[in-house]
Write a protein that holds these residues in place. Sequence first.
Motif, PDB file in Angstrom:
ATOM      1  N   LEU A 138      -4.703   2.571   1.255  1.00  0.00           N
ATOM      2  CA  LEU A 138      -6.051   3.137   1.204  1.00  0.00           C
ATOM      3  C   LEU A 138      -6.843   2.591   0.012  1.00  0.00           C
ATOM      4  CD1 LEU A 138      -5.600   6.907   2.138  1.00  0.00           C
ATOM      5  CD2 LEU A 138      -7.284   5.350   3.113  1.00  0.00           C
ATOM      6  N   LEU A 139      -6.218   2.607  -1.142  1.00  0.00           N
ATOM      7  CA  LEU A 139      -6.919   2.154  -2.344  1.00  0.00           C
ATOM      8  C   LEU A 139      -7.215   0.661  -2.270  1.00  0.00           C
ATOM      9  CD1 LEU A 139      -5.071   4.169  -5.148  1.00  0.00           C
ATOM     10  CD2 LEU A 139      -7.192   4.734  -3.957  1.00  0.00           C
ATOM     11  N   ARG A 140      -6.287  -0.107  -1.750  1.00  0.00           N
ATOM     12  CA  ARG A 140      -6.517  -1.551  -1.631  1.00  0.00           C
ATOM     13  C   ARG A 140      -7.687  -1.824  -0.697  1.00  0.00           C
ATOM     14  NH1 ARG A 140      -1.932  -3.002   0.430  1.00  0.00           N
ATOM     15  NH2 ARG A 140      -0.883  -3.372  -1.563  1.00  0.00           N
ATOM     16  N   ALA A 141      -7.713  -1.122   0.437  1.00  0.00           N
ATOM     17  CA  ALA A 141      -8.797  -1.337   1.397  1.00  0.00           C
ATOM     18  C   ALA A 141     -10.150  -0.922   0.838  1.00  0.00           C
ATOM     19  CB  ALA A 141      -8.501  -0.560   2.684  1.00  0.00           C
ATOM     20  N   ALA A 142     -10.153   0.063  -0.057  1.00  0.00           N
ATOM     21  CA  ALA A 142     -11.400   0.533  -0.663  1.00  0.00           C
ATOM     22  C   ALA A 142     -11.791  -0.272  -1.900  1.00  0.00           C
ATOM     23  CB  ALA A 142     -11.279   2.007  -1.032  1.00  0.00           C
ATOM     24  N   GLY A 143     -10.922  -1.214  -2.323  1.00  0.00           N
ATOM     25  CA  GLY A 143     -11.213  -2.020  -3.512  1.00  0.00           C
ATOM     26  C   GLY A 143     -11.075  -1.249  -4.806  1.00  0.00           C
ATOM     27  N   ILE A 144     -10.104  -0.328  -4.853  1.00  0.00           N
ATOM     28  CA  ILE A 144      -9.915   0.518  -6.038  1.00  0.00           C
ATOM     29  C   ILE A 144      -8.565   0.214  -6.667  1.00  0.00           C
ATOM     30  CG2 ILE A 144      -9.652   2.905  -6.855  1.00  0.00           C
ATOM     31  CD1 ILE A 144     -11.480   3.756  -4.552  1.00  0.00           C
ATOM     32  N   GLU A 145      -8.549   0.009  -7.974  1.00  0.00           N
ATOM     33  CA  GLU A 145      -7.306  -0.167  -8.706  1.00  0.00           C
ATOM     34  C   GLU A 145      -6.639   1.195  -8.877  1.00  0.00           C
ATOM     35  OE1 GLU A 145      -5.726  -2.844  -9.955  1.00  0.00           O
ATOM     36  OE2 GLU A 145      -7.202  -4.214  -9.056  1.00  0.00           O
ATOM     37  N   CYS A 154       3.680  -0.690  10.016  1.00  0.00           N
ATOM     38  CA  CYS A 154       3.977   0.748   9.959  1.00  0.00           C
ATOM     39  C   CYS A 154       2.729   1.536   9.550  1.00  0.00           C
ATOM     40  CB  CYS A 154       5.100   1.022   8.966  1.00  0.00           C
ATOM     41  SG  CYS A 154       6.704   0.356   9.441  1.00  0.00           S
ATOM     42  N   LEU A 155       2.701   2.800   9.934  1.00  0.00           N
ATOM     43  CA  LEU A 155       1.555   3.659   9.631  1.00  0.00           C
ATOM     44  C   LEU A 155       1.221   3.651   8.151  1.00  0.00           C
ATOM     45  CD1 LEU A 155      -0.551   5.811  10.422  1.00  0.00           C
ATOM     46  CD2 LEU A 155       1.253   7.532  10.147  1.00  0.00           C
ATOM     47  N   GLU A 156       2.237   3.690   7.278  1.00  0.00           N
ATOM     48  CA  GLU A 156       1.922   3.787   5.848  1.00  0.00           C
ATOM     49  C   GLU A 156       1.253   2.527   5.310  1.00  0.00           C
ATOM     50  OE1 GLU A 156       5.662   2.652   3.033  1.00  0.00           O
ATOM     51  OE2 GLU A 156       5.696   4.660   3.883  1.00  0.00           O
ATOM     52  N   ARG A 157       1.311   1.418   6.041  1.00  0.00           N
ATOM     53  CA  ARG A 157       0.614   0.206   5.629  1.00  0.00           C
ATOM     54  C   ARG A 157      -0.884   0.317   5.886  1.00  0.00           C
ATOM     55  NH1 ARG A 157       2.226  -2.586   2.024  1.00  0.00           N
ATOM     56  NH2 ARG A 157       1.540  -4.568   2.885  1.00  0.00           N
ATOM     57  N   TYR A 158      -1.292   1.380   6.597  1.00  0.00           N
ATOM     58  CA  TYR A 158      -2.708   1.619   6.867  1.00  0.00           C
ATOM     59  C   TYR A 158      -3.197   2.929   6.261  1.00  0.00           C
ATOM     60  CZ  TYR A 158      -1.887  -2.009  10.348  1.00  0.00           C
ATOM     61  OH  TYR A 158      -1.548  -3.183  10.966  1.00  0.00           O
ATOM     62  N   ALA A 196     -15.175   2.516   0.720  1.00  0.00           N
ATOM     63  CA  ALA A 196     -14.338   3.723   0.643  1.00  0.00           C
ATOM     64  C   ALA A 196     -14.363   4.471   1.966  1.00  0.00           C
ATOM     65  CB  ALA A 196     -14.817   4.620  -0.493  1.00  0.00           C
ATOM     66  N   VAL A 197     -15.551   4.644   2.540  1.00  0.00           N
ATOM     67  CA  VAL A 197     -15.663   5.362   3.806  1.00  0.00           C
ATOM     68  C   VAL A 197     -14.977   4.581   4.921  1.00  0.00           C
ATOM     69  CG1 VAL A 197     -17.273   6.204   5.554  1.00  0.00           C
ATOM     70  CG2 VAL A 197     -17.750   6.593   3.127  1.00  0.00           C
ATOM     71  N   ALA A 198     -15.137   3.260   4.918  1.00  0.00           N
ATOM     72  CA  ALA A 198     -14.512   2.440   5.958  1.00  0.00           C
ATOM     73  C   ALA A 198     -12.985   2.515   5.866  1.00  0.00           C
ATOM     74  CB  ALA A 198     -14.982   0.986   5.825  1.00  0.00           C
ATOM     75  N   ALA A 199     -12.444   2.494   4.646  1.00  0.00           N
ATOM     76  CA  ALA A 199     -10.990   2.578   4.464  1.00  0.00           C
ATOM     77  C   ALA A 199     -10.464   3.904   4.997  1.00  0.00           C
ATOM     78  CB  ALA A 199     -10.646   2.417   2.988  1.00  0.00           C
ATOM     79  N   ALA A 246      -5.489   9.050 -10.519  1.00  0.00           N
ATOM     80  CA  ALA A 246      -6.843   8.571 -10.844  1.00  0.00           C
ATOM     81  C   ALA A 246      -7.434   7.772  -9.694  1.00  0.00           C
ATOM     82  CB  ALA A 246      -6.808   7.730 -12.112  1.00  0.00           C
ATOM     83  N   GLY A 247      -6.609   6.947  -9.036  1.00  0.00           N
ATOM     84  CA  GLY A 247      -7.117   6.130  -7.950  1.00  0.00           C
ATOM     85  C   GLY A 247      -7.603   6.958  -6.779  1.00  0.00           C
ATOM     86  N   VAL A 248      -6.850   7.996  -6.400  1.00  0.00           N
ATOM     87  CA  VAL A 248      -7.246   8.849  -5.285  1.00  0.00           C
ATOM     88  C   VAL A 248      -8.502   9.645  -5.646  1.00  0.00           C
ATOM     89  CG1 VAL A 248      -6.533  10.783  -3.819  1.00  0.00           C
ATOM     90  CG2 VAL A 248      -4.898   8.997  -4.414  1.00  0.00           C
ATOM     91  N   ALA A 249      -8.592  10.095  -6.887  1.00  0.00           N
ATOM     92  CA  ALA A 249      -9.795  10.814  -7.328  1.00  0.00           C
ATOM     93  C   ALA A 249     -11.020   9.917  -7.247  1.00  0.00           C
ATOM     94  CB  ALA A 249      -9.601  11.330  -8.753  1.00  0.00           C
ATOM     95  N   GLU A 250     -10.849   8.644  -7.609  1.00  0.00           N
ATOM     96  CA  GLU A 250     -11.967   7.701  -7.528  1.00  0.00           C
ATOM     97  C   GLU A 250     -12.341   7.431  -6.072  1.00  0.00           C
ATOM     98  OE1 GLU A 250     -14.944   4.885  -8.586  1.00  0.00           O
ATOM     99  OE2 GLU A 250     -14.044   6.639  -9.563  1.00  0.00           O
ATOM    100  N   LEU A 251     -11.342   7.335  -5.200  1.00  0.00           N
ATOM    101  CA  LEU A 251     -11.615   7.149  -3.776  1.00  0.00           C
ATOM    102  C   LEU A 251     -12.434   8.305  -3.227  1.00  0.00           C
ATOM    103  CD1 LEU A 251     -11.148   5.723  -1.039  1.00  0.00           C
ATOM    104  CD2 LEU A 251      -8.970   6.944  -0.875  1.00  0.00           C
TER     105      LEU A 251
END
Length: 414
Positions: A287-294, A277-281, A316-319, A300-305
């Motif tokens: 998004l955070l998992r693909a960028a390697g962000i907890e 599904c779209l939300e899995r990408y 981060a850019v690739a995710a 906080a996670g989105v701000a770090e992304l």
Amino acid sequence: MKRNVTPLGPKADKDTVRRSNLSLVLRAVRDEPDGGATRATVAARVGLTRAAVSSLVEQLLGIGFLTESGKTFSGQAGRPGTALKVARTGPAGLGVEVNIDYVSVCVVDLAGTGRVRLTEHLDNRGASPGDVLARAAGIAARTLESAREQELFPVAATLALPGLVSGGTVRQAPNLGWNAVPADELFAAALAAARPGRPALRVRAENEANLAALAELWFGGLGPVRGFLYLTGEIGVGGALVVDGELWRGAHGFAGEIGHVVVDPQGPRCRCGSRGCLERYAGQTALLRAAGIEDGGGGAGVAELERRARAGDGPAVAALTEAGRMLGRVLSGAVNLLDPDAVVLGGIYRGLMPWLAPPAARELTDRVVSGLWSPRSGRLRPSSGAGDAARGAAALVLAEVLADPVAYAAGPPR
């Protein structure tokens, strides 16, 4: 024996017409730019005589829905008029957004202004629906007390929920793990328990993306656009379709579940039970998992992304590029099918647009057959930020008040 019978039809019709005209006048005052409404400008806007409008204005002043002050000068011949404004006290709307990792509650006055807002970041996954809604009711009760201090009295509440909602029941909310939950009843009972001795509020429940789309329509900067597809990015991905200024709900009220459109049938398992599904990408967690962000919660996670993307961090850019590509792929199908004037990205997508928009726009350009969706078209745009699901939920209550002010003159109808 003869009986005197009073014909009810004409009387009822006259009452109906007057109530409709009261609504017209109230909305005309609310919508007048820069608060410059007078009896004359309202009469010109709604197409009624000055005398009729004056009578209606006096009634709205009497029940506390309008206020008047000072003199306004139009530059034309005749006496200056008094300025009319929608009252900043009295009936209001309560909006309660229950999302996966937060609860946000707001009170909006008749003018559409947000007057009180309380938001708490809570992880609602794994908690029982009753517990989640009881916590939300506690936040709402505190919000209502703050509203009372400003002489605002919400006449009803709307729950904004991330899932399939019909008749007040959450049929399915995969990211919360809810199925067949009577959310409106549970919340109403919890709110009554949190406010002993206070009047009960009528509660309705709606999909949160629908309400965010309404907030964008009513409070955003869409200008003449009256038909658009709205996407909100949170932990899940929600969608809503507005056609000619009205929500398009579908046959059963479930339209807009774009987050569960399949991008790749062999992709990762989704909470809804499907794969790819779209939300899995493009959802927040993905998004955070693909960028390697907890994900530390509370945004906080989105701000770090966003911080890493601005610094040019590769993962981060690739995710974000991959998420934008998947968004564009799904959106191109929706645009080909529905032909909206615009696609509006809200939630976390608003701040991430610099990285999401280019790959999404390339997909739209390549796949939309009309040729109207080039990157320069401006049809793919960020949310204005002027509204969100909680504000849209509160405004939905006010739409009822504005439609029939007499019914709410002495509080909510019984």
